[in-house]
Design a protein around this motif. Structure first.
Motif, PDB file in Angstrom:
ATOM      1  N   GLY A 161       0.784  -1.239  -0.082  1.00 50.32           N
ATOM      2  CA  GLY A 161       0.027   0.140   0.168  1.00 50.32           C
ATOM      3  C   GLY A 161       0.860   1.271  -0.109  1.00 50.32           C
ATOM      4  O   GLY A 161       1.967   1.261   0.729  1.00 50.32           O
ATOM      5  N   LEU A 162       0.302   2.226  -0.466  1.00 45.96           N
ATOM      6  CA  LEU A 162       0.836   3.618  -0.621  1.00 45.96           C
ATOM      7  C   LEU A 162      -0.128   4.713   0.170  1.00 45.96           C
ATOM      8  O   LEU A 162      -1.176   4.545   0.134  1.00 45.96           O
ATOM      9  CB  LEU A 162       1.330   4.017  -1.864  1.00 45.96           C
ATOM     10  N   ALA A 163       0.764   5.845   0.591  1.00 47.76           N
ATOM     11  CA  ALA A 163      -0.203   6.900   0.829  1.00 47.76           C
ATOM     12  C   ALA A 163      -1.025   6.653   2.124  1.00 47.76           C
ATOM     13  O   ALA A 163      -2.296   6.944   2.289  1.00 47.76           O
ATOM     14  CB  ALA A 163      -1.121   7.620  -0.091  1.00 47.76           C
ATOM     15  N   ARG A 164      -0.385   5.748   3.244  1.00 48.94           N
ATOM     16  CA  ARG A 164      -0.907   5.499   4.445  1.00 48.94           C
ATOM     17  C   ARG A 164      -0.641   6.562   5.222  1.00 48.94           C
ATOM     18  O   ARG A 164       0.394   6.927   5.649  1.00 48.94           O
ATOM     19  CB  ARG A 164      -0.454   4.272   4.914  1.00 48.94           C
ATOM     20  N   SER A 165      -1.555   7.397   5.817  1.00 52.22           N
ATOM     21  CA  SER A 165      -1.367   8.461   6.843  1.00 52.22           C
ATOM     22  C   SER A 165      -2.060   8.337   7.998  1.00 52.22           C
ATOM     23  O   SER A 165      -3.019   7.392   8.268  1.00 52.22           O
ATOM     24  CB  SER A 165      -1.891   9.726   5.934  1.00 52.22           C
ATOM     25  N   GLY A 166      -1.692   8.929   8.989  1.00 47.69           N
ATOM     26  CA  GLY A 166      -2.333   8.639  10.408  1.00 47.69           C
ATOM     27  C   GLY A 166      -0.948   8.246  11.310  1.00 47.69           C
ATOM     28  O   GLY A 166       0.121   8.180  10.949  1.00 47.69           O
ATOM     29  N   ASN A 167      -1.424   7.846  12.420  1.00 52.73           N
ATOM     30  CA  ASN A 167      -0.474   7.267  13.599  1.00 52.73           C
ATOM     31  C   ASN A 167      -0.807   5.713  13.190  1.00 52.73           C
ATOM     32  O   ASN A 167      -1.522   5.259  13.576  1.00 52.73           O
ATOM     33  CB  ASN A 167      -0.776   7.764  14.916  1.00 52.73           C
ATOM     34  N   SER A 168       0.487   5.170  12.699  1.00 53.77           N
ATOM     35  CA  SER A 168       0.392   3.838  12.497  1.00 53.77           C
ATOM     36  C   SER A 168       0.836   2.986  13.828  1.00 53.77           C
ATOM     37  O   SER A 168       0.902   1.995  13.997  1.00 53.77           O
ATOM     38  CB  SER A 168       1.221   3.469  11.590  1.00 53.77           C
ATOM     39  N   GLY A 169       1.423   3.633  14.769  1.00 51.86           N
ATOM     40  CA  GLY A 169       1.871   3.149  15.958  1.00 51.86           C
ATOM     41  C   GLY A 169       3.230   3.710  16.282  1.00 51.86           C
ATOM     42  O   GLY A 169       3.830   4.431  15.400  1.00 51.86           O
ATOM     43  N   GLY A 170       3.828   3.817  17.446  1.00 56.44           N
ATOM     44  CA  GLY A 170       4.777   4.281  17.689  1.00 56.44           C
ATOM     45  C   GLY A 170       4.692   5.933  17.913  1.00 56.44           C
ATOM     46  O   GLY A 170       3.648   6.427  18.009  1.00 56.44           O
ATOM     47  N   SER A 171       5.737   6.752  17.670  1.00 57.21           N
ATOM     48  CA  SER A 171       5.788   8.229  17.996  1.00 57.21           C
ATOM     49  C   SER A 171       5.277   9.164  16.675  1.00 57.21           C
ATOM     50  O   SER A 171       5.266  10.112  16.741  1.00 57.21           O
ATOM     51  CB  SER A 171       6.881   8.765  18.611  1.00 57.21           C
ATOM     52  N   GLY A 172       5.588   8.071  15.445  1.00 59.49           N
ATOM     53  CA  GLY A 172       5.393   8.959  14.128  1.00 59.49           C
ATOM     54  C   GLY A 172       4.113   9.029  13.864  1.00 59.49           C
ATOM     55  O   GLY A 172       3.121   8.689  13.956  1.00 59.49           O
ATOM     56  N   ARG A 173       3.694  10.286  12.980  1.00 62.21           N
ATOM     57  CA  ARG A 173       2.495  10.761  12.710  1.00 62.21           C
ATOM     58  C   ARG A 173       2.807  11.086  11.330  1.00 62.21           C
ATOM     59  O   ARG A 173       3.461  12.321  11.093  1.00 62.21           O
ATOM     60  CB  ARG A 173       1.809  11.685  13.398  1.00 62.21           C
ATOM     61  N   GLY A 174       2.066  10.574  10.218  1.00 53.98           N
ATOM     62  CA  GLY A 174       2.366  11.187   8.699  1.00 53.98           C
ATOM     63  C   GLY A 174       2.126  10.258   7.761  1.00 53.98           C
ATOM     64  O   GLY A 174       0.908   9.792   7.717  1.00 53.98           O
ATOM     65  N   TYR A 175       3.082   9.994   6.909  1.00 60.50           N
ATOM     66  CA  TYR A 175       2.709   9.279   5.809  1.00 60.50           C
ATOM     67  C   TYR A 175       3.771   8.297   5.317  1.00 60.50           C
ATOM     68  O   TYR A 175       4.770   8.388   5.645  1.00 60.50           O
ATOM     69  CB  TYR A 175       2.956  10.395   4.566  1.00 60.50           C
ATOM     70  N   TYR A 176       3.140   7.046   4.787  1.00 57.45           N
ATOM     71  CA  TYR A 176       4.039   5.661   5.012  1.00 57.45           C
ATOM     72  C   TYR A 176       3.928   5.107   3.742  1.00 57.45           C
ATOM     73  O   TYR A 176       2.707   5.103   3.025  1.00 57.45           O
ATOM     74  CB  TYR A 176       3.736   4.988   6.283  1.00 57.45           C
ATOM     75  N   ILE A 177       4.801   4.120   3.694  1.00 56.80           N
ATOM     76  CA  ILE A 177       4.638   2.921   2.748  1.00 56.80           C
ATOM     77  C   ILE A 177       4.397   1.771   3.626  1.00 56.80           C
ATOM     78  O   ILE A 177       5.001   1.551   4.365  1.00 56.80           O
ATOM     79  CB  ILE A 177       6.126   2.705   1.700  1.00 56.80           C
ATOM     80  N   GLN A 178       3.460   1.262   2.860  1.00 57.18           N
ATOM     81  CA  GLN A 178       2.952  -0.252   3.895  1.00 57.18           C
ATOM     82  C   GLN A 178       3.433  -1.377   2.845  1.00 57.18           C
ATOM     83  O   GLN A 178       3.728  -1.444   1.833  1.00 57.18           O
ATOM     84  CB  GLN A 178       1.440  -0.147   3.716  1.00 57.18           C
ATOM     85  N   THR A 179       3.898  -2.366   3.760  1.00 56.97           N
ATOM     86  CA  THR A 179       4.797  -3.568   3.365  1.00 56.97           C
ATOM     87  C   THR A 179       4.169  -4.620   3.999  1.00 56.97           C
ATOM     88  O   THR A 179       3.878  -4.232   5.158  1.00 56.97           O
ATOM     89  CB  THR A 179       6.044  -3.303   3.234  1.00 56.97           C
ATOM     90  N   ASP A 180       4.275  -5.943   3.479  1.00 54.79           N
ATOM     91  CA  ASP A 180       3.780  -7.121   3.907  1.00 54.79           C
ATOM     92  C   ASP A 180       5.157  -7.833   4.396  1.00 54.79           C
ATOM     93  O   ASP A 180       4.908  -9.079   4.859  1.00 54.79           O
ATOM     94  CB  ASP A 180       2.843  -7.999   3.242  1.00 54.79           C
ATOM     95  N   ALA A 181       6.376  -7.485   4.285  1.00 58.67           N
ATOM     96  CA  ALA A 181       7.585  -7.909   4.840  1.00 58.67           C
ATOM     97  C   ALA A 181       7.549  -7.900   6.025  1.00 58.67           C
ATOM     98  O   ALA A 181       7.327  -6.781   6.880  1.00 58.67           O
ATOM     99  CB  ALA A 181       8.710  -7.253   4.080  1.00 58.67           C
ATOM    100  N   PRO A 182       7.766  -9.129   6.949  1.00 64.80           N
ATOM    101  CA  PRO A 182       7.723  -9.194   8.457  1.00 64.80           C
ATOM    102  C   PRO A 182       8.693  -8.173   8.959  1.00 64.80           C
ATOM    103  O   PRO A 182       9.881  -8.205   8.667  1.00 64.80           O
ATOM    104  CB  PRO A 182       7.949 -10.613   8.536  1.00 64.80           C
TER     105      PRO A 182
END
Length: 474
Positions: free
Chosen positions: A195-216
């Motif tokens: 997935g691309l353009a994942r935004s919000g707080n995914s966990g941890g201290s970061g808040r923003g925009y992320y690349i999503q991967t299923d690599a463990p």
């Protein structure tokens, strides 16, 4: 019959020569010389060449943090301290050790990791893949983006990864996650960009925009590398989406474009990441809102407020306009827009497309830091005041951005509570609107009103969207 035997023999020789040629080709193939695979067939053979190229630039990080034992307000009070003294509070400050990963980005020792791994550390050790160890120091850190740039003192011959523009990454690409999960040593896991353009707080201290991967990705992978099949860095692994604490196949990586902006500011000598300031408030334009407002499509960010000093206002945008793209890339959430501006960087011009009154327009917007105009004029209340140690500032765009305050707020901002104001209930980021019926615009007014022994204090405070009335007796 003899001709058939000869034909069969020639056919066997022909096949044999083909197999021999294939074996020779495989032996002499550049792939066995540890070259990056160039097509799907080569990738199916092995990821070994990619790992051998990328793994030496991924390091293990051991960080030590000294944390002070926090006292209760009564323990800090000179009178009540002897009654509420806790023997455990007299022990030495706690030492907390953490481990994570990092990525070398230059041969002279620039390393990127997560802020939650090294941001508050007092001692940092970096261990390379070849077991060499070096001490490191933080050049620049930012809790909001969960990124930190380190410098290690080492010879100028370090292995490093090159960055690939994260805007060129597509869903479905093969990706490898390299790091130090659970402290067991460097490991590699494979997967795809899911997935691309994942935004919000995914966990941890970061808040923003992320690349999503299923690599463990597991604890300890934080700060490690997410690389493509050419061994180029596309993201920094930062967190996972999990209920158990282990990998469930949804991991998040900070895009390489933002990492590049952090490195640039660290090399300029900045110790804190300075984001471009938009000076706008807005929200995603969903289908219901688009239908209500008469837009023919959803998507983008509708502007609900503009600061008078906003560069977007200066470029011609107004309340009710919908921002569609920044830097040629679509933006559908405020977090995504902040990411796009940050990746482009301060001092640049961003090409912005927006919809205004049914027409689509393009403008160039200057990416500036939040201005310190007017001056914040910070003051700290003296010992003879009602709240000694309370630090106040006049609100300007820089203070708004620093404390994440609403654009329209007016008053005096609390920058530091000090001991007494904290016990009274004030918090950093509060805005004092009025004192004893007097509206506050400048912190000097608060100094005058709180000087000496004040019998009664009535205070109106804005905390986020909430307005609070406080009363104190001296």
């Amino acid at each position: 019959m003899t001709e058939r035997l000869h034909d069969s023999r020639r056919l066997r020789i022909s096949y044999g020569m083909r197999y021999l040629a294939l074996i020779i080709a495989l032996i002499a193939s550049p792939l066995t010389a540890q070259q990056v695979p160039e097509n799907a067939a080569e990738m199916q053979m092995s990821f070994v060449p990619v790992v051998k190229q990328a793994a030496p630039a991924v390091v293990n990080i051991y960080a030590k943090t000294i944390r002070e034992v926090r006292k209760t307000p009564l323990q800090s009070d000179p009178f009540f301290e002897r009654f509420f003294r806790d023997p455990l509070s007299d022990r030495k400050p706690r030492v907390q050790n953490s481990l994570g990963s990092g990525v070398i980005l230059s041969e002279d020792g620039i390393v990127v990791s997560n802020f939650h791994v090294v941001g508050m550390a007092t001692e940092i050790r970096v261990v390379l893949n070849d077991r060499r160890e070096f001490s490191a120091r933080v050049l620049l850190g930012d809790e909001e983006s969960d990124l930190a740039i380190l410098k290690i003192d080492a010879p100028d011959d370090l292995p490093f990864l090159t960055l690939r523009s994260s805007d060129s990454v597509e869903v479905g690409e093969l990706a490898l996650a390299i790091g130090n999960p659970f402290g067991v040593g460097q490991t590699v896991s494979s997967g795809i960009v899911s997935g691309l353009a994942r935004s919000g707080n995914s966990g941890g201290s970061g808040r923003g925009y992320y690349i999503q991967t299923d690599a463990p990705i597991n604890p300890g992978n934080s700060g490690g590398a997410l690389v493509d099949v050419a061994g180029r860095l596309i993201g920094i692994n930062t967190s996972i989406l999990s209920r158990s604490g282990g990998s469930n196949g949804i991991g998040f990586a900070i895009p390489a474009d933002l990492v590049s902006a952090f490195v640039a500011q660290a090399q300029e000598g900045r110790s804190e990441f300075n984001r471009p300031w938009a000076g706008i408030s807005g929200q995603p334009l969903d289908s219901d809102m688009a239908s209500t407002l008469g837009f023919d499509r959803s998507g983008g960010i509708i502007i609900s407020g503009l600061h008078p000093a906003s560069p977007f206002l200066e470029a011609g945008l107004d309340v009710g306009d919908v921002i569609l793209t920044v830097g040629g890339q679509p933006v559908n959430t405020p977090a995504e827009m902040v990411y796009r501006m940050s990746a482009i960087g301060l001092g640049a011009q961003a090409d912005v497309s927006f919809s205004s009154q049914g027409a689509e327009k393009n403008v160039n917007v200057a990416l500036i830091a939040a201005p310190e105009i007017p001056s914040r004029d910070e003051v700290t209340l003296p010992e003879n005041s009602a709240f000694p140690g309370l630090k106040l500032a006049r609100i300007n765009p820089a203070v708004l951005a620093e404390l994440n305050l609403p654009l329209e707020v007016e008053g005096v901002a609390v920058m530091d509570t000090g001991a007494y104001a904290a016990r009274a209930g004030l918090r950093e980021g509060d805005v004092i609107l009025a004192l004893n019926g007097t509206n506050l615009i400048h912190p000097n007014t608060a100094v005058e009103l709180l000087a000496g022994r004040v019998r009664q204090i009535e205070m109106t405070v804005q905390r986020g969207a909430q307005r609070i009335s406080m009363r104190f007796r001296g």
